[in-house]
Design a protein around this motif. Structure first.
Motif, mmCIF file in Angstrom:
data_model
loop_
_atom_site.group_PDB
_atom_site.id
_atom_site.type_symbol
_atom_site.label_atom_id
_atom_site.label_comp_id
_atom_site.label_asym_id
_atom_site.label_seq_id
_atom_site.Cartn_x
_atom_site.Cartn_y
_atom_site.Cartn_z
ATOM 1 N N ILE A 81 65.796 33.627 -77.326
ATOM 2 C CA ILE A 81 66.085 34.214 -78.768
ATOM 3 C C ILE A 81 64.880 34.614 -79.664
ATOM 4 O O ILE A 81 64.226 33.690 -80.038
ATOM 5 C CB ILE A 81 67.337 33.599 -79.557
ATOM 6 N N LYS B 20 65.896 36.933 -84.800
ATOM 7 C CA LYS B 20 67.417 36.771 -84.602
ATOM 8 C C LYS B 20 67.835 35.579 -84.541
ATOM 9 O O LYS B 20 69.118 35.371 -84.249
ATOM 10 C CB LYS B 20 67.764 37.628 -83.192
ATOM 11 N N THR B 21 67.222 34.595 -84.699
ATOM 12 C CA THR B 21 67.549 33.258 -84.664
ATOM 13 C C THR B 21 68.738 32.903 -85.539
ATOM 14 O O THR B 21 69.809 32.330 -85.079
ATOM 15 C CB THR B 21 66.572 32.147 -84.978
ATOM 16 N N TYR C 231 72.012 34.239 -84.635
ATOM 17 C CA TYR C 231 72.528 33.949 -83.315
ATOM 18 C C TYR C 231 73.119 32.612 -83.540
ATOM 19 O O TYR C 231 74.230 32.326 -83.150
ATOM 20 C CB TYR C 231 71.298 33.646 -82.303
ATOM 21 N N GLN D 143 76.526 33.321 -85.294
ATOM 22 C CA GLN D 143 77.461 33.787 -84.542
ATOM 23 C C GLN D 143 78.009 32.462 -83.650
ATOM 24 O O GLN D 143 79.217 32.509 -83.171
ATOM 25 C CB GLN D 143 76.699 35.082 -83.362
ATOM 26 N N LYS D 144 77.195 31.917 -83.180
ATOM 27 C CA LYS D 144 77.620 30.584 -82.390
ATOM 28 C C LYS D 144 78.594 29.840 -83.260
ATOM 29 O O LYS D 144 79.469 29.226 -82.532
ATOM 30 C CB LYS D 144 76.234 29.963 -81.597
ATOM 31 N N HIS E 29 70.043 26.769 -73.776
ATOM 32 C CA HIS E 29 69.120 27.385 -74.595
ATOM 33 C C HIS E 29 67.660 27.091 -74.280
ATOM 34 O O HIS E 29 67.123 26.034 -74.056
ATOM 35 C CB HIS E 29 69.583 26.934 -76.175
#
Length: 754
Positions: free
Chosen positions: A533, A537-538, A541, A544-545, A603
């Protein structure tokens, strides 16, 4: 209901340790600098959860300027050693004089009568006194040092707010619980001076008889030993408050830690009443007349001065009534004494008689019926569950699960991806001193006991650093002293489920000619999708998770399953063995999906190599390390350095690229040219975006392709990749120059046609 909002004793403890442990590690890594002191609700573990609907707390960071200033208390007799220390202190010397009209505040006299300069910051004295308003410039500079040039998609705003510089983080992806865009984080940065004395005004507190025994002598001694800070803010009622500095006690946090869970719940309930109700009655220009800080001191007084009440669960309502009644009394008197300096009134003249009557009336309805608290905004979501007769225990379990997932992902992506912190102690060349530094850090992490949350993540990264550093030292100096370290840490990191650390260890396997093992490690990793990632965008991300985890928790209707997941996650967080459970999590269940989201093996992060590790890596990576610039960027090193964001001497490479490179090199050394050429075809087929590293622009890919094709006698392809690399980065700091001479000699005709 409080437990559903993430205020259970278990969750408060988890939040507190999860927030504070990384800063403990920071201090181990950088013991010689002034670290921010984090205070307030978040640092105390009172972080609202997913189902909380009230006002979100901010983060308070005290920015210390200990080395630059030396403040001495006026009117006390100093020892010979103290006088010597003052004379030898390199900082600007100031004399603290108590303001007798406003207890708890001091004036700072400058005996040398000279203006203060810290490079770009200039502060003029006012009649030989040091003003507080200009000092806030230093807070802005240090705040910017924390954030400047970080590669994330966040922009910051700074506003002066009393003694603090309010810093707002804006992320383009962030929306609050109402779906509106706004700051993703608000932090109040308060610049403070060290005041390494115990004020004479506070001597009474040390000796004050506490009839119920709350705060024993040992705690009092520890609070006094922590001494004080001076915050650049004056009393609102003082006409010359720009000259005043407020005494702040570092030990107040230790006092707060002595609250039991019922006392803590009383504080939380009163704070909710304040935020959701009482604050509405305060004038817009003076919303801080009655603050969380006032509530904290109210609780301290209630605990110390009350003997005939049991602070227990069955007596909780009576305890809340006691605190509310005491608040009414203080409002009626228009005087809430500071807990340590009772002569200081935490209310100001803005707390008018009319306003106190209004607030007392607002409080009375909660004394008459404490269940009125449930009607406040904070409990909107939980109240809906209660009215629908939904089992609250399930949401309590879900709240802890979501909290764990948030913290786990944050630690993974911050410490393994975005920060230079763990690598900041590297020099360009490996030395025994560097290795000893990281051994000290590892010992400190191991010694943290039950206050360590996600200890294994920090420990694994430190062991990986020690492993490669020790091996590099061994190869450079032909010294077997550290080979034992290599053997221990190599096995540990290879058995970890974090791909970036496994690849660093696989590099050592290659250097030790353990090619089969290296091929096995890389082959297993290639079975996964090694997507990284990007830093920008971390944040999105993680958000969203966490939303995905929340939805999955809401879809699970089995309390036993949620309880099993919660216990398993907390055992992982505290590095404990999971307690035996009769419950078996189905592989295709929503619970299994939650576990997969936080599984470290799913990840992936960039693989980092440092110049000090140059002797532990193959020559193709050595060429890249040799190209690291000699001069690296330092953040505001002129006045307010922030070493954790200094540029470090090393490189980051995509795990997919490292996998293919190590496979290519291993097959080449084994003279298995068929497999080597098969890997080369896959390398040549890679697109730049497949293995792009932040701020790299594809240079690493083209350089490695040039090296591998040249080694396989594909000179024309090698030349093409060299040219592509130099077009992107036409500098002698590009390792492609190292390949250029040989390729030009062998492929001059091809290059002339490009």
């Amino acid at each position: 209901m409080l437990e559903v909002l993430e205020f259970s004793a278990e969750q408060i403890r988890f939040n507190k340790y999860s927030y504070n442990f990384p800063y403990y590690v920071h201090r181990l890594l950088l013991p010689d600098i002034d670290h921010p002191i984090y205070v307030g609700s978040i640092a105390e573990g009172l972080l609202p959860g997913t189902f909380y609907r009230g006002e979100q707390p901010d983060t308070d960071a005290i920015l210390t300027f200990f080395e630059e200033f030396n403040v001495v208390q006026s009117g006390i007799k100093l020892s010979t050693l103290e006088i010597k220390a003052i004379k030898e202190h390199p900082g600007y010397r100031l004399l603290a004089i108590n303001d007798t009209d406003f207890p708890g505040y001091v004036l700072l006299y400058a005996p040398h009568k000279q203006p203060f300069n810290m490079k770009n910051v200039h502060i003029e004295l006012n009649d030989d006194f040091f003003p507080n308003n200009a000092f806030r410039k230093l807070a802005v500079r240090r705040s910017k040092a924390d954030d400047e040039d970080l590669d994330h998609d966040v922009s910051n705003e700074y506003d002066l707010n009393g003694p603090s510089v309010t810093e707002k983080y804006f992320n383009q992806f962030y929306k609050n619980k109402s779906g509106m865009k706004g700051p993703s984080l608000i932090r109040d940065n308060v610049p403070c001076l060290a005041y390494l004395h115990w004020p004479t005004l506070a001597d009474e507190w040390k000796l004050r008889f506490k009839s119920n025994g709350w705060l024993n002598e040992e705690i009092v001694r520890k609070v006094v030993s922590k001494q004080c800070l001076l915050a650049p803010v004056g009393h609102r009622d003082c006409d010359e408050n720009e000259m005043q500095w407020r005494i702040s006690f570092r030990g107040e946090g230790l006092i707060f830690e002595q609250l039991n869970i019922i006392q803590l719940y009383c504080f939380i309930v009163l704070k909710i009443i304040l935020k959701d109700d009482l604050k509405e009655w305060l004038p817009d220009s003076n919303k801080t007349i009655l603050s969380s800080y006032c509530i904290k001191h109210l609780i301290f007084w209630c605990i110390e001065t009350t003997e005939n009440i049991s602070w227990s669960q069955e007596n909780f309502v009576a305890c809340v009534h006691l605190c509310l009644s005491r608040l009414q009394t203080y409002l009626k008197d228009r005087n809430l004494p500071h807990y340590i300096i009772p002569a200081r009134n935490l209310f100001t003249s803005k707390m008018t008689p009319g306003l106190t009557i209004t607030l007392q009336d607002a409080i009375q309805k909660y004394i008459q019926d404490i269940t009125n608290v449930i009607n406040l905004r904070t409990f909107d979501f939980v109240r809906g569950l209660y009215q629908q007769n939904i089992q609250l225990e399930m949401y309590r379990e879900a709240s802890i699960i979501v909290c764990y997932c948030t913290q786990k992902l944050d630690k993974l992506f911050f410490h393994y991806s975005q920060t230079n912190l763990f690598w900041v102690k590297y020099n360009r060349v490996v030395t025994e001193e560097i290795i000893e530094t990281y051994e000290h850090v590892l010992n400190g992490i191991s010694a943290a006991n039950d206050k360590a949350v996600f200890r294994d993540l920090f420990s694994l990264l430190t062991k990986s650093i020690l492993c490669v550093l020790s091996y590099s030292y061994y190869r450079k100096n032909h010294d077997d002293k550290y080979l034992k370290n290599v053997a221990i840490y190599l096995n540990t990191t290879l058995c970890s489920n974090i791909s970036s650390l496994q690849l660093r260890s696989a590099t050592i396997l290659f250097m030790e000619e353990r090619f089969d093992e290296c091929i096995t490690v890389c082959g297993n990793l290639l079975k996964k999708r090694l997507n990284v990632i990007p830093m920008k965008k971390t944040f999105y991300y993680i958000v969203q998770k966490v939303r995905d985890v929340t939805k999955l928790c809401m879809a699970i209707n089995q309390l036993e399953q949620l309880n099993h997941i919660r216990r398993k996650m907390l055992a992982d967080a505290y590095s404990l063995e999971s307690k035996p459970s009769t419950y078996i999590l189905s592989e295709n269940s929503k619970g299994a999906d939650i576990m997969k989201i936080v599984d470290s093996s799913r990840h992936h992060f960039y693989v980092r190599y440092m110049t000090a590790e140059m002797w532990a890596v193959p020559d193709v990576i050595q060429f890249e390390l040799l190209s690291v610039p000699t001069k690296l960027k330092k953040h505001l090193s002129d006045g307010c350095p922030c070493p954790k964001y200094d540029q470090v001497p090393g490189i980051q490479m995509h795990p997919l690229l490292i996998c293919y490179l190590l496979l290519f090199l291993s097959f080449d050394r084994r003279e298995d040219f068929s497999m080597r050429n098969s890997i080369l075809r896959k390398l040549n087929f890679l697109k730049r975006d497949d293995v792009l590293v932040d701020n790299d622009n594809g240079v690493f890919l083209y350089n490695i392709l040039a090296y591998c094709n040249g080694k396989s006698d594909h000179k024309e392809k090698a030349a093409k990749y060299v040219v592509q690399s130099l077009k992107i980065f036409p500098s002698r700091q590009n390792a492609a120059f190292g390949y250029l001479k040989n390729i030009i000699q062998q492929s001059l005709k091809f290059i002339s046609n490009i």
